[in-house]
Write a protein that holds these residues in place. Structure first.
Motif, PDB file in Angstrom:
ATOM      1  N   THR A 254       0.806  -1.221   0.000  1.00  0.00           N
ATOM      2  CA  THR A 254       0.000   0.000   0.000  1.00  0.00           C
ATOM      3  C   THR A 254       0.837   1.268   0.000  1.00  0.00           C
ATOM      4  OG1 THR A 254      -0.212  -0.049   2.413  1.00  0.00           O
ATOM      5  CG2 THR A 254      -1.947  -1.134   1.130  1.00  0.00           C
ATOM      6  N   GLU A 255       2.146   1.134  -0.045  1.00  0.00           N
ATOM      7  CA  GLU A 255       3.021   2.303  -0.154  1.00  0.00           C
ATOM      8  C   GLU A 255       2.687   3.043  -1.450  1.00  0.00           C
ATOM      9  OE1 GLU A 255       6.166   4.710   1.236  1.00  0.00           O
ATOM     10  OE2 GLU A 255       5.473   2.870   2.169  1.00  0.00           O
ATOM     11  N   GLY A 256       2.470   4.320  -1.364  1.00  0.00           N
ATOM     12  CA  GLY A 256       2.172   5.119  -2.542  1.00  0.00           C
ATOM     13  C   GLY A 256       0.692   5.254  -2.863  1.00  0.00           C
ATOM     14  N   VAL A 257      -0.173   4.601  -2.098  1.00  0.00           N
ATOM     15  CA  VAL A 257      -1.611   4.761  -2.331  1.00  0.00           C
ATOM     16  C   VAL A 257      -2.033   6.133  -1.827  1.00  0.00           C
ATOM     17  CG1 VAL A 257      -3.913   3.928  -1.667  1.00  0.00           C
ATOM     18  CG2 VAL A 257      -2.119   2.287  -2.239  1.00  0.00           C
ATOM     19  N   GLY A 258      -2.730   6.887  -2.671  1.00  0.00           N
ATOM     20  CA  GLY A 258      -3.186   8.220  -2.301  1.00  0.00           C
ATOM     21  C   GLY A 258      -4.534   8.223  -1.618  1.00  0.00           C
ATOM     22  N   VAL A 259      -5.390   7.252  -2.002  1.00  0.00           N
ATOM     23  CA  VAL A 259      -6.726   7.143  -1.413  1.00  0.00           C
ATOM     24  C   VAL A 259      -7.123   5.676  -1.326  1.00  0.00           C
ATOM     25  CG1 VAL A 259      -9.196   7.601  -1.771  1.00  0.00           C
ATOM     26  CG2 VAL A 259      -7.547   9.371  -2.252  1.00  0.00           C
ATOM     27  N   PHE A 260      -7.661   5.311  -0.191  1.00  0.00           N
ATOM     28  CA  PHE A 260      -8.279   4.000   0.007  1.00  0.00           C
ATOM     29  C   PHE A 260      -9.780   4.229  -0.138  1.00  0.00           C
ATOM     30  CE2 PHE A 260      -4.306   3.968   2.270  1.00  0.00           C
ATOM     31  CZ  PHE A 260      -3.763   2.733   1.954  1.00  0.00           C
ATOM     32  N   LEU A 261     -10.396   3.633  -1.160  1.00  0.00           N
ATOM     33  CA  LEU A 261     -11.813   3.834  -1.428  1.00  0.00           C
ATOM     34  C   LEU A 261     -12.575   2.547  -1.149  1.00  0.00           C
ATOM     35  CD1 LEU A 261     -14.165   5.551  -2.497  1.00  0.00           C
ATOM     36  CD2 LEU A 261     -13.548   4.769  -4.796  1.00  0.00           C
ATOM     37  N   GLY A 262     -13.300   2.526  -0.052  1.00  0.00           N
ATOM     38  CA  GLY A 262     -14.136   1.382   0.293  1.00  0.00           C
ATOM     39  C   GLY A 262     -15.494   1.537  -0.357  1.00  0.00           C
ATOM     40  N   LEU A 263     -15.956   0.491  -1.037  1.00  0.00           N
ATOM     41  CA  LEU A 263     -17.271   0.514  -1.669  1.00  0.00           C
ATOM     42  C   LEU A 263     -18.165  -0.537  -1.047  1.00  0.00           C
ATOM     43  CD1 LEU A 263     -16.650   0.816  -5.528  1.00  0.00           C
ATOM     44  CD2 LEU A 263     -17.447   2.574  -3.954  1.00  0.00           C
ATOM     45  N   ASP A 264     -19.295  -0.083  -0.537  1.00  0.00           N
ATOM     46  CA  ASP A 264     -20.352  -0.989  -0.103  1.00  0.00           C
ATOM     47  C   ASP A 264     -21.261  -1.113  -1.309  1.00  0.00           C
ATOM     48  OD1 ASP A 264     -22.220  -2.494   1.214  1.00  0.00           O
ATOM     49  OD2 ASP A 264     -22.980  -0.854   2.447  1.00  0.00           O
ATOM     50  N   VAL A 265     -21.104  -2.211  -2.063  1.00  0.00           N
ATOM     51  CA  VAL A 265     -21.818  -2.339  -3.322  1.00  0.00           C
ATOM     52  C   VAL A 265     -23.279  -2.698  -3.081  1.00  0.00           C
ATOM     53  CG1 VAL A 265     -19.773  -2.878  -4.676  1.00  0.00           C
ATOM     54  CG2 VAL A 265     -21.054  -4.733  -3.651  1.00  0.00           C
ATOM     55  N   GLY A 266     -24.134  -2.154  -3.942  1.00  0.00           N
ATOM     56  CA  GLY A 266     -25.568  -2.405  -3.864  1.00  0.00           C
ATOM     57  C   GLY A 266     -26.147  -2.596  -5.253  1.00  0.00           C
ATOM     58  N   LYS A 267     -27.420  -2.959  -5.317  1.00  0.00           N
ATOM     59  CA  LYS A 267     -28.050  -3.232  -6.606  1.00  0.00           C
ATOM     60  C   LYS A 267     -28.277  -1.982  -7.433  1.00  0.00           C
ATOM     61  CE  LYS A 267     -30.337  -7.418  -5.107  1.00  0.00           C
ATOM     62  NZ  LYS A 267     -31.584  -8.083  -4.808  1.00  0.00           N
ATOM     63  N   SER A 268     -28.770  -0.916  -6.818  1.00  0.00           N
ATOM     64  CA  SER A 268     -29.074   0.287  -7.590  1.00  0.00           C
ATOM     65  C   SER A 268     -28.022   1.381  -7.423  1.00  0.00           C
ATOM     66  CB  SER A 268     -30.445   0.831  -7.204  1.00  0.00           C
ATOM     67  OG  SER A 268     -30.478   1.164  -5.835  1.00  0.00           O
ATOM     68  N   ALA A 269     -27.288   1.358  -6.337  1.00  0.00           N
ATOM     69  CA  ALA A 269     -26.236   2.355  -6.077  1.00  0.00           C
ATOM     70  C   ALA A 269     -25.218   1.744  -5.135  1.00  0.00           C
ATOM     71  CB  ALA A 269     -26.833   3.618  -5.468  1.00  0.00           C
ATOM     72  N   HIS A 270     -24.077   2.396  -5.042  1.00  0.00           N
ATOM     73  CA  HIS A 270     -23.014   1.967  -4.140  1.00  0.00           C
ATOM     74  C   HIS A 270     -22.717   3.113  -3.189  1.00  0.00           C
ATOM     75  CE1 HIS A 270     -22.559  -1.124  -7.137  1.00  0.00           C
ATOM     76  NE2 HIS A 270     -22.178  -0.238  -8.039  1.00  0.00           N
ATOM     77  N   HIS A 271     -22.186   2.794  -2.026  1.00  0.00           N
ATOM     78  CA  HIS A 271     -21.762   3.867  -1.127  1.00  0.00           C
ATOM     79  C   HIS A 271     -20.239   3.834  -1.061  1.00  0.00           C
ATOM     80  CE1 HIS A 271     -22.261   6.955   1.895  1.00  0.00           C
ATOM     81  NE2 HIS A 271     -21.165   6.449   2.429  1.00  0.00           N
ATOM     82  N   GLY A 272     -19.626   4.969  -1.357  1.00  0.00           N
ATOM     83  CA  GLY A 272     -18.174   5.070  -1.342  1.00  0.00           C
ATOM     84  C   GLY A 272     -17.688   5.881  -0.162  1.00  0.00           C
ATOM     85  N   HIS A 273     -16.627   5.383   0.447  1.00  0.00           N
ATOM     86  CA  HIS A 273     -15.998   6.091   1.570  1.00  0.00           C
ATOM     87  C   HIS A 273     -14.503   6.096   1.303  1.00  0.00           C
ATOM     88  CE1 HIS A 273     -16.210   7.663   5.676  1.00  0.00           C
ATOM     89  NE2 HIS A 273     -15.004   7.134   5.799  1.00  0.00           N
ATOM     90  N   GLY A 274     -13.955   7.279   1.033  1.00  0.00           N
ATOM     91  CA  GLY A 274     -12.539   7.400   0.700  1.00  0.00           C
ATOM     92  C   GLY A 274     -11.738   8.057   1.800  1.00  0.00           C
ATOM     93  N   LEU A 275     -10.598   7.454   2.118  1.00  0.00           N
ATOM     94  CA  LEU A 275      -9.688   7.982   3.139  1.00  0.00           C
ATOM     95  C   LEU A 275      -8.275   8.072   2.576  1.00  0.00           C
ATOM     96  CD1 LEU A 275     -10.723   5.793   6.223  1.00  0.00           C
ATOM     97  CD2 LEU A 275     -11.317   8.178   5.813  1.00  0.00           C
TER      98      LEU A 275
ATOM     99  N   GLY B  49     -20.733  -6.631  -7.455  1.00  0.00           N
ATOM    100  CA  GLY B  49     -19.446  -5.973  -7.286  1.00  0.00           C
ATOM    101  C   GLY B  49     -18.555  -6.063  -8.507  1.00  0.00           C
ATOM    102  N   ALA B  50     -18.970  -6.818  -9.512  1.00  0.00           N
ATOM    103  CA  ALA B  50     -18.132  -7.015 -10.696  1.00  0.00           C
ATOM    104  C   ALA B  50     -17.969  -5.729 -11.512  1.00  0.00           C
ATOM    105  CB  ALA B  50     -18.701  -8.124 -11.565  1.00  0.00           C
TER     106      ALA B  50
END
Length: 94
Positions: free
Chosen positions: A4-25, A69-70
């Protein structure tokens, strides 16, 4: 395993059928994204491109890599993002 060295943002996605929720740190823990993302390739691609342009390398982490999630994973890879899977049980332990 991915370094993970050099990663600028960790983006977690809670995937869903009609939309996803993204949380970036950032690596420092600063929240840079916390919102609903569309379940469409152009919408996801726009979000990934914006984060990449601002922060560099983006690591997209999903809770379900198959079925719903594909598409986010394929769009992330196509946008040049790194991808990872965090299984539900491991996520709940965190």
């Amino acid at each position: 395993m991915f370094d993970t060295e050099g990663v600028g943002v960790f983006l977690g996605l809670d995937v869903g059928k009609s939309a996803h929720h993204g949380h970036g740190l950032t690596p420092a823990g600063k929240k840079v994204l916390d919102k609903q993302l569309p379940n469409s390739e152009p919408g996801l691609r726009a979000a990934f491109d914006k984060l990449t342009a601002k922060f560099g390398t983006v690591l997209v982490i999903v809770d379900r890599p198959a079925s719903i999630g594909a598409l986010p994973l394929a769009a992330a890879r196509d946008a040049g993002c790194k991808v990872a899977h965090l299984p539900g049980p491991a996520m709940r332990r965190l």
